[in-house]
Write a protein that holds these residues in place. Structure first.
Motif, PDB file in Angstrom:
ATOM      1  N   PHE A   9      37.418 -31.404   5.054  1.00  0.00           N
ATOM      2  CA  PHE A   9      36.186 -30.630   5.009  1.00  0.00           C
ATOM      3  C   PHE A   9      36.337 -29.406   4.110  1.00  0.00           C
ATOM      4  N   LEU A  12      36.030 -30.710   0.744  1.00  0.00           N
ATOM      5  CA  LEU A  12      34.626 -31.072   0.528  1.00  0.00           C
ATOM      6  C   LEU A  12      33.789 -29.833   0.213  1.00  0.00           C
ATOM      7  N   GLN A  13      34.051 -28.749   0.927  1.00  0.00           N
ATOM      8  CA  GLN A  13      33.329 -27.502   0.674  1.00  0.00           C
ATOM      9  C   GLN A  13      33.655 -26.952  -0.710  1.00  0.00           C
ATOM     10  N   TYR A  16      32.847 -29.973  -3.623  1.00  0.00           N
ATOM     11  CA  TYR A  16      31.540 -30.637  -3.674  1.00  0.00           C
ATOM     12  C   TYR A  16      30.400 -29.790  -3.103  1.00  0.00           C
ATOM     13  N   TYR A  18      29.522 -28.913  -0.131  1.00  0.00           N
ATOM     14  CA  TYR A  18      28.875 -29.291   1.126  1.00  0.00           C
ATOM     15  C   TYR A  18      29.131 -28.192   2.145  1.00  0.00           C
ATOM     16  N   TRP A  21      30.094 -30.849   7.502  1.00  0.00           N
ATOM     17  CA  TRP A  21      30.877 -32.084   7.582  1.00  0.00           C
ATOM     18  C   TRP A  21      30.004 -33.192   8.153  1.00  0.00           C
ATOM     19  N   ALA A  24      27.530 -34.546   5.554  1.00  0.00           N
ATOM     20  CA  ALA A  24      28.218 -35.379   4.572  1.00  0.00           C
ATOM     21  C   ALA A  24      28.547 -36.742   5.173  1.00  0.00           C
ATOM     22  N   ALA A  46      32.244 -38.381  -2.216  1.00  0.00           N
ATOM     23  CA  ALA A  46      32.822 -37.065  -1.950  1.00  0.00           C
ATOM     24  C   ALA A  46      33.689 -37.084  -0.698  1.00  0.00           C
ATOM     25  N   VAL A  47      33.211 -37.726   0.359  1.00  0.00           N
ATOM     26  CA  VAL A  47      33.983 -37.816   1.601  1.00  0.00           C
ATOM     27  C   VAL A  47      35.249 -38.635   1.364  1.00  0.00           C
ATOM     28  N   SER A  50      37.691 -36.607  -0.687  1.00  0.00           N
ATOM     29  CA  SER A  50      38.222 -35.487   0.090  1.00  0.00           C
ATOM     30  C   SER A  50      39.266 -35.960   1.100  1.00  0.00           C
TER      31      SER A  50
END
Length: 69
Positions: A9, A12-13, A16, A18, A21, A24, A46-47, A50
């Motif tokens: 996460f 991801l932040q 990307y 986001y 979580w 996403a 993206a997930v 990540s």
């Protein structure tokens, strides 16, 4: 949330942009169920990326810890 998920996460932040979580994952699940919306497909990628990066980081930490022992 597992250590792997927390690290994914953060990635991801940072990579990307986001902020959620759950959001996403909701979009990624929609893509897995056949949704072809660009937003869902992008979230799925993206997930996936990540989690792959989190796995690589955790493996590096484990190997560094093992080498230190």
């Amino acid at each position: 949330m597992t250590q792997r998920q927390r690290l994914a996460f953060i990635i991801l932040q940072l990579n990307y942009n986001y902020s959620s979580w759950r959001e996403a994952l909701r979009l990624a699940r929609a893509a897995a169920c056949g949704c072809t919306r660009e937003e869902s497909l992008a979230a799925a990628e993206a997930v996936r990326a990540s989690l792959k990066a989190a796995d690589a980081a955790l493996a590096t930490v484990k190997s560094t810890e093992a080498a230190a022992v």
